[in-house]
Design a protein around this motif. Sequence first.
Motif: not given
Length: 701
Positions: A537-538, A540-541, A544, A576, A579-580, A583, A599, A603, A606
């Motif tokens: 997840a991090f 992928q963030y 993003f 986006k 990522s969501e 996460l 994290f 997100f 941001t």
Amino acid sequence: MLSIDDSHPARSEVEKISALPQAKALRISYICLLLIALLVPIAMGNLSIFNIPGFGSITYDQFDLVKKTLIEIFVLVALFFYILSLLFEGTRLRLSPVFLFLAFFLVWVSIATLTSIDPEISIFGKYRRYEGFLAFLMYALVAFLSLQLIDTKARLRLLLWMFLFSSTLVAMYGLMQALGLDPISWGSLSFESKRAFSTYGNPNMLGSFIVMPLTIAFGFALFEKHQVLKSLAWFLFYLYAIVCLVTFTRGAWLGAFIGCVSVCVMAFRCKLRPSRIDFMFAAALLLVLIAVVAISVIFGEDATNVWTRLTTALSGTGSASTRKMIANSALLSIQERPFFGWGPDTFRLVSPLFKDPAYSQAAGALSVADNAHNWPLQLASGIGIPGTVLLYLYFAGVLIHSHKNFDPELSASIDYEIPILASAVVAYLIDMFFGLSLTGTTSFLFMFCGVLAGYGCERMAGLKKGIALNGQSVIKLLIALFSSVFMALGLFHTFKTFAADFMFYQAHNAKGHVKVNLITDAITLNPYNDYYRSQAAFTQYGCFLDTLGEYNKLVIEEGRASAEKSSLFDDLQESKVLSEQMLLYAHQKTPYEFDNFVFLTSFYNTIAKEGVQDSADSAQKALTVAEQGVSLVPNGVALLMQYAIALEVNGRQDQALEIAKRAADLDTDYKPAWKKLKNISDTAGDKKMAAYAQKNLDRLE
């Protein structure tokens, strides 16, 4: 006494018994136990010495996972062939009454796992710790197999010398590290240089391991009659003692000292008179240790200075102060759930909930205690006080049982390995009041306890050998079939876990979406690893954020209206959403993991700050997640900083300023917190607070 199948007066015949069992299946089981003693201590995943491109390591976790994998393979194979020997070779089962405590303990751990705040972690254990239910089951199987297989002096001696041989390789490598001669590349280390860590990855963990071979070698040095073996044991004791010293691990020093004192007490009980060679070796060792201590005092830094390490432990300063804070957190968690605890191996999830506000200043803003550095407290926090008591009743029962069955007058010349093993167990248990329990070390504690538990025990009547075509043979075949399926499933899970970590290591040589895909492949192989999920997840963030950066450049160059019509805008929206999803999935699967709160809040912050689509909704989501996290972990600096940002983007400037100052004050040496306070102060127009933040930033330059 070790030769259980013989009467007591015939124990002198033990020396004539072959070390390897005659029954073929039983022999395979015993060899597996030997391989644990031989291979587990030296096992690690770092291959950098071979300079193979792309294969610096076979696993991301280069130490504990490799050892755990070997233990699981050998235990599963040994158990399968032992069951075959019971069924078809007439092997007789040996039982010890103290194993009742271990059985009740496993039942208790099972219940604690079911009532855990995170049952998944409690079954498999936290990444790089692995002391969940399966680890305790494996410990029990190691103890059971040792009880069954180590029943002659020859087998015990072979096992112990195998263990000492492997420990010697571990110690020699540790000594090379202390001398600055490490041939293997490790990159940056999380501890001070010149502290030996060898194949255990950390000086504290090496220290915990080395106390057992050190005590055994000292026992052999005193009790052994053969002059060559006696001299060899003294030299090994020299090596282990020096390496124990240069780990600069105080708990290991204490454990080793108590272990050696225990051996001396047993030697006194056995009326053993030290020989001239014993006095010579002891005097020489004393001079060597004095020299090593003197060198550390003169040339060492605080962490590699023996005198400083001792004085800080006694005064409660330095790392001793943070250990005390961690212990207090553990005590508070036990007080909250004293019966079944929070779940096996959940201390990393639990410790932030009870974190001392002063801990951030002492240990660093981003430090999260994943271990209590005190095994009894760690256990009580995870499985409750009754479960911990059951386990220590097992240890006490093993020591009492072996003590009662050992006759100093009659046994000293034959079974002296028994008090030596008991002393090694005591040494390790003492160290565990200050150390970390790992499967690659604690397995040997249970192995030795299994041997001690079997000392003096009778065997039950065995089954008939061979296979006859009757009802009993059908049951035998069904049990054998079930055992083979159990072994196959266990090995399949073990190899999948290992393969997943190899894939996870390969991911760290990649970037961007390729890295995300490789971590996702690792998750497919091992879907129970919460660390993989968080890192996927991090990462992928991060992808993003990269796409967002490119999009913002396009907005500057061509304007927002034109940018929103580009393919990059579609890529941004897709990134986006993904990522969501990732996460949220990581957070929902492990809702008590502190990093996941950080994290996810970051997100949403941001998106809210950058004015991306749905920014208003994201601002509220950031605030909701941050408030949930802070309600659980009120003193987490990283989360407080994100909480301050969430308050700021929601227009609550005064509260944002208050939270940002709180984060900075928790660790006054953490520069990012002061930068954040300065930014929020400037935005809020609070010149006094901005000046205060700037003053601290100047101090840290």
